[in-house]
Design a protein around this motif. Structure first.
Motif, PDB file in Angstrom:
ATOM      1  N   PRO A 168      69.731   1.408 -29.227  1.00  0.00           N
ATOM      2  CA  PRO A 168      69.966   0.251 -28.173  1.00  0.00           C
ATOM      3  C   PRO A 168      71.332  -0.574 -28.484  1.00  0.00           C
ATOM      4  O   PRO A 168      71.082  -1.082 -29.581  1.00  0.00           O
ATOM      5  N   LEU A 169      72.287  -0.816 -27.487  1.00  0.00           N
ATOM      6  CA  LEU A 169      73.384  -1.304 -27.823  1.00  0.00           C
ATOM      7  C   LEU A 169      73.771  -2.438 -26.969  1.00  0.00           C
ATOM      8  O   LEU A 169      74.620  -3.384 -27.335  1.00  0.00           O
ATOM      9  N   TYR A 170      73.073  -2.361 -25.801  1.00  0.00           N
ATOM     10  CA  TYR A 170      73.449  -3.486 -24.706  1.00  0.00           C
ATOM     11  C   TYR A 170      72.251  -3.590 -23.762  1.00  0.00           C
ATOM     12  O   TYR A 170      71.209  -2.661 -23.949  1.00  0.00           O
ATOM     13  N   GLU A 171      72.265  -4.826 -23.231  1.00  0.00           N
ATOM     14  CA  GLU A 171      71.125  -4.938 -22.437  1.00  0.00           C
ATOM     15  C   GLU A 171      71.594  -5.514 -21.083  1.00  0.00           C
ATOM     16  O   GLU A 171      72.771  -5.863 -20.647  1.00  0.00           O
ATOM     17  N   TRP A 172      70.555  -5.855 -20.230  1.00  0.00           N
ATOM     18  CA  TRP A 172      70.897  -6.522 -18.687  1.00  0.00           C
ATOM     19  C   TRP A 172      70.708  -8.045 -18.886  1.00  0.00           C
ATOM     20  O   TRP A 172      69.959  -8.565 -19.321  1.00  0.00           O
ATOM     21  N   ALA A 173      71.760  -8.783 -18.084  1.00  0.00           N
ATOM     22  CA  ALA A 173      71.730 -10.151 -17.898  1.00  0.00           C
ATOM     23  C   ALA A 173      72.351 -10.127 -16.290  1.00  0.00           C
ATOM     24  O   ALA A 173      72.530  -9.088 -15.785  1.00  0.00           O
ATOM     25  N   LEU A 174      71.730 -11.338 -15.753  1.00  0.00           N
ATOM     26  CA  LEU A 174      72.176 -11.756 -14.463  1.00  0.00           C
ATOM     27  C   LEU A 174      73.861 -11.698 -14.535  1.00  0.00           C
ATOM     28  O   LEU A 174      74.369 -12.015 -15.525  1.00  0.00           O
ATOM     29  N   PRO A 175      74.173 -11.305 -13.204  1.00  0.00           N
ATOM     30  CA  PRO A 175      76.010 -11.727 -13.193  1.00  0.00           C
ATOM     31  C   PRO A 175      76.192 -13.046 -13.562  1.00  0.00           C
ATOM     32  O   PRO A 175      75.732 -13.859 -13.331  1.00  0.00           O
ATOM     33  N   GLU A 176      77.726 -13.220 -14.015  1.00  0.00           N
ATOM     34  CA  GLU A 176      78.085 -14.518 -14.360  1.00  0.00           C
ATOM     35  C   GLU A 176      78.292 -15.301 -13.165  1.00  0.00           C
ATOM     36  O   GLU A 176      77.892 -16.464 -13.075  1.00  0.00           O
ATOM     37  N   ASP A 177      78.499 -14.507 -12.013  1.00  0.00           N
ATOM     38  CA  ASP A 177      78.801 -15.290 -10.596  1.00  0.00           C
ATOM     39  C   ASP A 177      77.670 -14.820  -9.765  1.00  0.00           C
ATOM     40  O   ASP A 177      77.412 -13.545  -9.164  1.00  0.00           O
ATOM     41  N   VAL A 178      76.664 -15.669  -9.572  1.00  0.00           N
ATOM     42  CA  VAL A 178      75.339 -15.082  -8.844  1.00  0.00           C
ATOM     43  C   VAL A 178      75.503 -15.489  -7.453  1.00  0.00           C
ATOM     44  O   VAL A 178      74.645 -15.473  -6.611  1.00  0.00           O
ATOM     45  N   THR A 179      76.518 -16.080  -6.908  1.00  0.00           N
ATOM     46  CA  THR A 179      76.713 -16.315  -5.581  1.00  0.00           C
ATOM     47  C   THR A 179      76.713 -15.201  -4.616  1.00  0.00           C
ATOM     48  O   THR A 179      75.668 -15.417  -3.627  1.00  0.00           O
ATOM     49  N   PRO A 180      76.965 -14.026  -4.861  1.00  0.00           N
ATOM     50  CA  PRO A 180      76.721 -12.905  -4.226  1.00  0.00           C
ATOM     51  C   PRO A 180      75.215 -12.591  -3.983  1.00  0.00           C
ATOM     52  O   PRO A 180      74.664 -12.160  -2.986  1.00  0.00           O
ATOM     53  N   LEU A 181      74.682 -12.683  -5.031  1.00  0.00           N
ATOM     54  CA  LEU A 181      73.030 -12.464  -5.182  1.00  0.00           C
ATOM     55  C   LEU A 181      72.533 -13.464  -4.309  1.00  0.00           C
ATOM     56  O   LEU A 181      71.483 -13.160  -3.601  1.00  0.00           O
ATOM     57  N   ARG A 182      72.512 -14.619  -4.435  1.00  0.00           N
ATOM     58  CA  ARG A 182      71.989 -15.801  -3.491  1.00  0.00           C
ATOM     59  C   ARG A 182      72.381 -15.592  -2.304  1.00  0.00           C
ATOM     60  O   ARG A 182      71.411 -15.533  -1.373  1.00  0.00           O
ATOM     61  N   GLY A 183      73.443 -15.116  -1.716  1.00  0.00           N
ATOM     62  CA  GLY A 183      73.601 -14.658  -0.336  1.00  0.00           C
ATOM     63  C   GLY A 183      73.173 -13.627  -0.085  1.00  0.00           C
ATOM     64  O   GLY A 183      72.515 -13.406   1.436  1.00  0.00           O
ATOM     65  N   LEU A 184      72.647 -12.479  -0.833  1.00  0.00           N
ATOM     66  CA  LEU A 184      71.951 -11.164  -0.545  1.00  0.00           C
ATOM     67  C   LEU A 184      70.487 -11.708   0.097  1.00  0.00           C
ATOM     68  O   LEU A 184      69.948 -11.451   0.967  1.00  0.00           O
ATOM     69  N   ILE A 185      69.903 -12.662  -1.133  1.00  0.00           N
ATOM     70  CA  ILE A 185      68.554 -13.155  -0.728  1.00  0.00           C
ATOM     71  C   ILE A 185      68.326 -13.875   0.669  1.00  0.00           C
ATOM     72  O   ILE A 185      67.727 -13.791   1.505  1.00  0.00           O
ATOM     73  N   GLN A 186      69.444 -14.605   0.874  1.00  0.00           N
ATOM     74  CA  GLN A 186      69.470 -15.341   2.101  1.00  0.00           C
ATOM     75  C   GLN A 186      69.533 -14.495   3.282  1.00  0.00           C
ATOM     76  O   GLN A 186      68.932 -14.679   4.348  1.00  0.00           O
ATOM     77  N   GLU A 187      70.583 -13.508   3.360  1.00  0.00           N
ATOM     78  CA  GLU A 187      70.630 -12.623   4.350  1.00  0.00           C
ATOM     79  C   GLU A 187      69.397 -11.645   4.393  1.00  0.00           C
ATOM     80  O   GLU A 187      69.013 -11.377   5.699  1.00  0.00           O
ATOM     81  N   LEU A 188      68.697 -11.319   3.455  1.00  0.00           N
ATOM     82  CA  LEU A 188      67.372 -10.465   3.707  1.00  0.00           C
ATOM     83  C   LEU A 188      66.195 -11.334   4.242  1.00  0.00           C
ATOM     84  O   LEU A 188      65.643 -10.844   5.407  1.00  0.00           O
ATOM     85  N   VAL A 189      66.003 -12.544   3.888  1.00  0.00           N
ATOM     86  CA  VAL A 189      65.325 -13.278   4.473  1.00  0.00           C
ATOM     87  C   VAL A 189      65.611 -13.787   5.920  1.00  0.00           C
ATOM     88  O   VAL A 189      64.733 -13.759   6.898  1.00  0.00           O
ATOM     89  N   ALA A 190      66.659 -13.693   6.209  1.00  0.00           N
ATOM     90  CA  ALA A 190      66.992 -14.365   7.747  1.00  0.00           C
ATOM     91  C   ALA A 190      67.107 -12.644   8.657  1.00  0.00           C
ATOM     92  O   ALA A 190      67.519 -12.988   9.693  1.00  0.00           O
ATOM     93  N   ARG A 191      66.755 -11.540   7.928  1.00  0.00           N
ATOM     94  CA  ARG A 191      66.829 -10.633   8.794  1.00  0.00           C
ATOM     95  C   ARG A 191      68.192  -9.932   9.304  1.00  0.00           C
ATOM     96  O   ARG A 191      68.270  -9.055  10.380  1.00  0.00           O
ATOM     97  N   ARG A 192      69.089 -10.211   8.311  1.00  0.00           N
ATOM     98  CA  ARG A 192      70.558  -9.705   8.821  1.00  0.00           C
ATOM     99  C   ARG A 192      70.914  -8.445   7.877  1.00  0.00           C
ATOM    100  O   ARG A 192      71.917  -7.980   7.924  1.00  0.00           O
ATOM    101  N   ILE A 193      70.013  -8.051   6.885  1.00  0.00           N
ATOM    102  CA  ILE A 193      70.066  -6.739   6.348  1.00  0.00           C
ATOM    103  C   ILE A 193      69.032  -5.770   6.546  1.00  0.00           C
ATOM    104  O   ILE A 193      68.047  -5.918   6.772  1.00  0.00           O
ATOM    105  N   ASP A 194      69.286  -4.565   6.676  1.00  0.00           N
ATOM    106  CA  ASP A 194      68.536  -3.460   7.529  1.00  0.00           C
ATOM    107  C   ASP A 194      67.750  -2.847   6.195  1.00  0.00           C
ATOM    108  O   ASP A 194      66.708  -2.235   6.452  1.00  0.00           O
ATOM    109  N   VAL A 195      68.650  -2.267   5.427  1.00  0.00           N
ATOM    110  CA  VAL A 195      68.232  -1.472   4.185  1.00  0.00           C
ATOM    111  C   VAL A 195      68.492  -2.333   2.972  1.00  0.00           C
ATOM    112  O   VAL A 195      69.559  -2.864   2.757  1.00  0.00           O
ATOM    113  N   LEU A 196      67.717  -2.118   2.009  1.00  0.00           N
ATOM    114  CA  LEU A 196      68.044  -2.516   0.558  1.00  0.00           C
ATOM    115  C   LEU A 196      67.776  -1.330  -0.556  1.00  0.00           C
ATOM    116  O   LEU A 196      66.778  -0.800  -0.687  1.00  0.00           O
ATOM    117  N   ALA A 197      68.697  -1.118  -1.109  1.00  0.00           N
ATOM    118  CA  ALA A 197      68.692   0.201  -2.018  1.00  0.00           C
ATOM    119  C   ALA A 197      68.891  -0.312  -3.324  1.00  0.00           C
ATOM    120  O   ALA A 197      69.856  -0.973  -3.807  1.00  0.00           O
TER     121      ALA A 197
END
Length: 275
Positions: A168-197
């Motif tokens: 094991p050499l590296y691990e996962w963390a949240l992105p330094e800029d979480v603005t896009p991730l916050r926007g994704l959650i908002q768009e999902l809740v608002a029903r403006r995204i059809d598919v999440l992969a």
């Protein structure tokens, strides 16, 4: 059956190959919404990796599996930090070296390391098949991990009789800029995204953990259970979704991003024709 995404908006939480995945979605007539949920960071505790590196340098490891380009460079860099890079390259020349795909293969070739095994497809299952018959029973096999468990590969090698040594050499963390991730959650809740992969289980865990920190976990779960088409690669990703009581409507027939996107398109086409 045509494989078109028909202008649907497809949310993506992939980080490393986000551009490639977005380009494929665009090519198939979809609209990508990219919001990486993970970031690769070096592990603070390098003790386990150094222990396996010592075993390799002593000649106690018969084979090594490299899964990612980033991880392959990290192994070579770790050896360089201890003044043992040349010794590592020499040790690898006497071992069975496997590379899951083109990225670790390029790094190894640049370092002058010969590669004995490259699977027909860049998946863990294909790696297990490619390593079968290599006489690994009772022998130590090092596996370069990439931030998460890999039960398909680890269990598969164990079934071949190998003694798996995880590197094991590296691990996962949240992105330094979480603005896009916050926007994704908002768009999902608002029903403006059809598919999440989703292409890995850490993406699932991070998305829900971040949604919890925003007080949006229940709303996100409701959206993914009832309104958004959820697509997943592999049983580990499925299990992470199941932990959040989400069942993917689309599963990739094999563990590649291309297969996942085509499976989404086929699902959409089937749904449209059934109406």
């Amino acid at each position: 059956m045509t494989t078109s995404l028909g202008g649907r908006v497809v949310g993506l939480t992939e980080a490393r190959r986000a551009r490639e995945l977005a380009a494929l979605i665009t090519k198939l007539g979809g609209v990508p919404y990219s919001a990486p949920a993970v970031r690769e960071v070096l592990r603070a505790d390098r003790g386990p990796a150094l222990a396996v590196l010592d075993e390799i340098l002593r000649g106690d490891v018969a084979a090594i599996v490299f899964l990612t380009g980033v991880g392959t460079r990290a192994v070579l860099d770790l050896a360089a930090e201890t003044g043992a890079r040349d010794r590592l390259v020499a040790a690898l020349s006497g071992m069975t070296v496997a590379a899951r795909g083109p990225k670790p293969l390029v790094v190894l070739r640049e370092a002058g390391v010969g590669v004995n095994v490259v699977p027909s497809e860049p998946t863990s299952q294909s790696l297990v098949h490619a390593l079968a018959g290599r006489g690994l029973e009772g022998k130590a096999v090092a596996v370069q991990l990439y931030g998460d468990d890999n039960p398909v590969l680890i269990d598969g090698l164990t079934a071949l009789g190998a003694r798996v040594r995880e590197l094991p050499l590296y691990e996962w963390a949240l992105p330094e800029d979480v603005t896009p991730l916050r926007g994704l959650i908002q768009e999902l809740v608002a029903r403006r995204i059809d598919v999440l992969a989703f292409t890995s289980s850490p993406q699932v865990r991070h998305l829900f953990a971040f949604a919890r920190s925003l007080g949006q976990c229940d709303a996100l779960g409701e959206a993914l259970r009832h309104r958004v088409i959820v697509a997943s690669i592999g049983p580990v990703c499925d299990a992470a979704l199941a932990a959040e009581d989400v069942t993917p409507a689309v599963r990739a027939p094999k563990g590649t991003m291309g297969a996942l996107v085509h499976a989404i398109a086929e699902h959409l086409a089937s749904s449209s024709s059934a109406r």
